[in-house]
Design an enzyme around this catalytic site. Structure first.
Site, PDB file in Angstrom:
ATOM      1  N   GLU A 299     -35.598  39.133 -45.005  1.00 28.46           N
ATOM      2  CA  GLU A 299     -36.563  38.690 -46.012  1.00 28.46           C
ATOM      3  C   GLU A 299     -37.575  39.780 -46.333  1.00 28.46           C
ATOM      4  O   GLU A 299     -38.673  39.812 -45.765  1.00 28.46           O
ATOM      5  CB  GLU A 299     -37.296  37.430 -45.526  1.00 28.46           C
ATOM      6  CG  GLU A 299     -36.390  36.225 -45.437  1.00 28.46           C
ATOM      7  CD  GLU A 299     -37.141  34.917 -45.179  1.00 28.46           C
ATOM      8  OE1 GLU A 299     -38.342  34.950 -44.841  1.00 28.46           O
ATOM      9  OE2 GLU A 299     -36.507  33.858 -45.328  1.00 28.46           O
ATOM     10  N   GLU A 391     -30.068  31.470 -45.705  1.00 31.09           N
ATOM     11  CA  GLU A 391     -30.995  30.706 -44.871  1.00 31.09           C
ATOM     12  C   GLU A 391     -31.656  29.626 -45.717  1.00 31.09           C
ATOM     13  O   GLU A 391     -32.139  29.906 -46.817  1.00 31.09           O
ATOM     14  CB  GLU A 391     -32.069  31.642 -44.287  1.00 31.09           C
ATOM     15  CG  GLU A 391     -32.970  30.955 -43.274  1.00 31.09           C
ATOM     16  CD  GLU A 391     -34.086  31.860 -42.752  1.00 31.09           C
ATOM     17  OE1 GLU A 391     -33.792  32.969 -42.256  1.00 31.09           O
ATOM     18  OE2 GLU A 391     -35.254  31.447 -42.854  1.00 31.09           O
TER      19      GLU A 391
HETATM   20  C1  IDC Z   1     -39.501  31.193 -37.868  1.00 30.66           C
HETATM   21  C2  IDC Z   1     -39.122  30.328 -36.691  1.00 30.66           C
HETATM   22  C3  IDC Z   1     -40.312  30.185 -35.778  1.00 30.66           C
HETATM   23  C4  IDC Z   1     -40.805  31.580 -35.406  1.00 30.66           C
HETATM   24  C5  IDC Z   1     -41.087  32.399 -36.634  1.00 30.66           C
HETATM   25  C6  IDC Z   1     -41.455  33.817 -36.276  1.00 30.66           C
HETATM   26  O1  IDC Z   1     -38.654  29.088 -37.157  1.00 30.66           O
HETATM   27  O2  IDC Z   1     -39.972  29.479 -34.614  1.00 30.66           O
HETATM   28  O3  IDC Z   1     -41.998  31.450 -34.648  1.00 30.66           O
HETATM   29  O4  IDC Z   1     -39.954  32.466 -37.445  1.00 30.66           O
HETATM   30  O5  IDC Z   1     -42.191  34.393 -37.265  1.00 30.66           O
HETATM   31  C7  IDC Z   1     -38.081  32.346 -42.577  1.00 30.66           C
HETATM   32  C8  IDC Z   1     -37.603  33.408 -41.649  1.00 30.66           C
HETATM   33  C9  IDC Z   1     -37.450  32.834 -40.254  1.00 30.66           C
HETATM   34  C10 IDC Z   1     -38.515  31.824 -39.950  1.00 30.66           C
HETATM   35  C11 IDC Z   1     -38.320  30.622 -40.885  1.00 30.66           C
HETATM   36  C12 IDC Z   1     -39.280  29.465 -40.620  1.00 30.66           C
HETATM   37  O6  IDC Z   1     -36.420  34.037 -42.066  1.00 30.66           O
HETATM   38  O7  IDC Z   1     -37.486  33.918 -39.348  1.00 30.66           O
HETATM   39  O8  IDC Z   1     -38.342  31.391 -38.634  1.00 30.66           O
HETATM   40  N1  IDC Z   1     -38.454  31.119 -42.244  1.00 30.66           N
HETATM   41  O9  IDC Z   1     -40.608  29.864 -40.783  1.00 30.66           O
HETATM   42  N2  IDC Z   1     -38.224  32.475 -43.878  1.00 30.66           N
HETATM   43  C13 IDC Z   1     -38.743  31.341 -44.375  1.00 30.66           C
HETATM   44  C14 IDC Z   1     -38.899  30.447 -43.336  1.00 30.66           C
END
Ligand code: IDC
Length: 472
Positions: A299, A391
């Site tokens: 991302e 995702e």
């Molecule tokens: C989130 C995980 C969370 C973790 C965080 C770290 O769900 O447990 O603490 O990352 O920064 C994304 C990202 C993905 C995120 C997810 C939800 O690719 O890494 O995971 N998310 O926030 N993009 C949009 C949402």
């Protein structure tokens, strides 16, 4: 004005020396002109190649530069980065950008480009900088490019197995779709791991068997965070773990996505060297496999499409060189929102796409956060760009909050109608509502339906239904 007089001085120095080779000693106020250009073909694939060009300033300081050369006939620049390229016939000029025009005496500036051989794989032999002929070198690693053999379209034999991988074989992008070995558009439905560093116990024989046989998933995305205590803390350990999960997916007839999970910082170029090393390793190791899809940046955020392109133009050729037929996914601006979450849109990609074939652009959404305007963007982009939803979550973009079944249903209806593949975040027992399993599941031995969260129940119900994989 200063610039103009410098150019004039340059030209007169060039005329005075006639040969223009090497540093020119000029007395008085005249600017000395001299330059060296090193041109190296660094990658090649099929009908194309990538090159890096470095100029060394052997004269007085420069405010801007234009490098010129003549291509062997037929070659063309398809795109350049860190410089603006123009080509007229076989004459090429590349101008500096605002940020790399100034070069001190003895200093260097570099740019890169991708080109097409057009049947000629020689390298140019003479270079100029601001009109002055330079010393320098041109090197090519390449072996002659095989002229693409006219494809006698051999229809692959009928599948010998019933898994998604056995039926579909080597995937490729055709038009805006993902197609199988029979050239037919397909949709893959699957899940993403959570961070491998945080949930090492969730991906084991039982959970992966459940995913393949009970969920009937087509694809497992292997989310290898780069920072956030991921890859950078133990490159060889994480690389090995990713490779192992590729094998685990393969042995169960599933595709795998090798996700270089950049998140913070949002500029993937910060991790360019890590990405090159990582993809060199995984692409070499998995080249012969048919179940691998590469995702080069999860991302990107807070960066321009141009910066993402710069990154992609350097990472994709490395993968292509080693694993030429694999589909490659490219993250988009604004957390892979096709730009929308950073105030842009897919229009900038449509106007300036990557020149590689067999690539797809990623779109990510979280159903409770990303509503109609995002759906409209996907609908609009889908006829122009190959899109892969690598995702998505049923929840808000934090990964927590309400599970929005209404919006999730609207999203999946749209993706199904467009045959866009999708991968859910996450197949884990994280203590957050986007996780498919209840907290504590991975410490036990069952991944059955009684362990599913609200999100997990919904997502499984949308993955378990029969696939439509045309074979003729
Ligand atoms: C989130 C995980 C969370 C973790 C965080 C770290 O769900 O447990 O603490 O990352 O920064 C994304 C990202 C993905 C995120 C997810 C939800 O690719 O890494 O995971 N998310 O926030 N993009 C949009 C949402």
């Amino acid at each position: 004005m200063a610039q103009r007089s410098r150019v004039t001085a340059w030209l007169s120095a060039a005329l005075l020396t006639m040969t223009g080779v090497g540093a020119v000693a000029v007395s008085s106020a005249q600017a000395a002109a001299g330059c060296k250009v090193d041109y190296a073909v660094t990658n090649q694939w099929g009908e194309g190649f990538g090159a890096n060009v470095t100029l060394t300033n052997l004269g007085d300081p420069l405010d801007s530069w234009t490098v010129g050369w003549t291509f062997p006939s037929g070659q063309r620049i398809t795109q350049a980065w860190n410089g603006t390229a123009t080509q007229s016939g076989s004459a090429v000029t590349v101008r500096s950008m605002g940020y790399n025009g100034s070069v001190r005496t003895g200093g260097t500036a570099s740019f890169g480009f991708n080109g097409s051989w057009g049947g000629a794989n020689a390298v140019p032999t003479q270079f100029t900088v601001n009109g002055v002929t330079c010393t320098g070198s041109a090197t090519a690693t390449p072996t002659p490019t095989p002229t693409p053999t006219p494809t006698t379209t051999t229809t692959p034999p009928p599948p010998t197995g019933t898994t998604p991988l056995a039926i579909n074989g080597q995937l490729r992008v055709c038009g805006v779709n993902l197609c199988n070995q029979y050239g037919k558009p397909i949709q893959l439905r699957g899940v993403s791991t959570h961070g491998l560093q945080w949930f090492p116990s969730c991906y084991n024989t039982t959970s992966l068997n459940t995913l393949a046989t009970d969920w009937k998933a087509d694809v497992l995305r292997i989310a290898m965070y780069v920072n956030e205590d991921g890859y950078t803390t133990n490159p060889s350990g994480f690389t090995a773990r990713v490779n192992d999960l590729v094998d685990q997916a393969e042995s169960r007839g599933m595709y795998s996505i090798i996700d270089f999970h950049t998140l913070t910082p949002g500029d993937p170029n910060v991790n360019l060297e890590n990405a090159k090393t990582f993809f060199r390793n995984v692409a070499a190791r998995n080249a012969a496999k048919k179940n691998v899809i590469y995702e080069i940046a999860n991302e990107p955020n807070g960066v321009s499409w141009e910066q993402i392109r710069t990154y992609a133009n350097q990472v994709i050729p490395i993968i292509r060189n080693l694993d030429p037929d694999a589909v490659i996914l490219v993250g988009t601006r604004g957390w892979s929102s096709l730009g929308v979450s950073n105030g842009s849109s897919s229009a900038e990609i449509v106007a300036n796409p990557l020149s590689f074939s067999n690539i797809m652009y990623t779109f990510h959404f979280y159903a409770a956060s990303h509503l109609d305007n995002y759906r409209a963007e996907v609908r609009n982009a889908a006829s122009r760009l190959p899109i892969f939803v690598s995702e998505w979550g049923t929840t808000s973009a934090t990964g927590g909050g309400t599970v929005d079944i209404t919006s999730s249903t609207a999203w999946l209806a749209l993706l199904d109608s467009l045959k866009i593949s999708h991968v859910n975040w996450t197949y884990s027992d994280a203590n957050e509502s986007s996780a498919a399993f209840r907290p504590g599941t991975c410490a036990g031995s069952s991944y059955g339906t009684s362990q599913l969260s609200q999100s997990g129940q919904f997502v499984r119900s949308r993955i378990v239904t029969a696939d439509s994989f045309p074979t003729s």
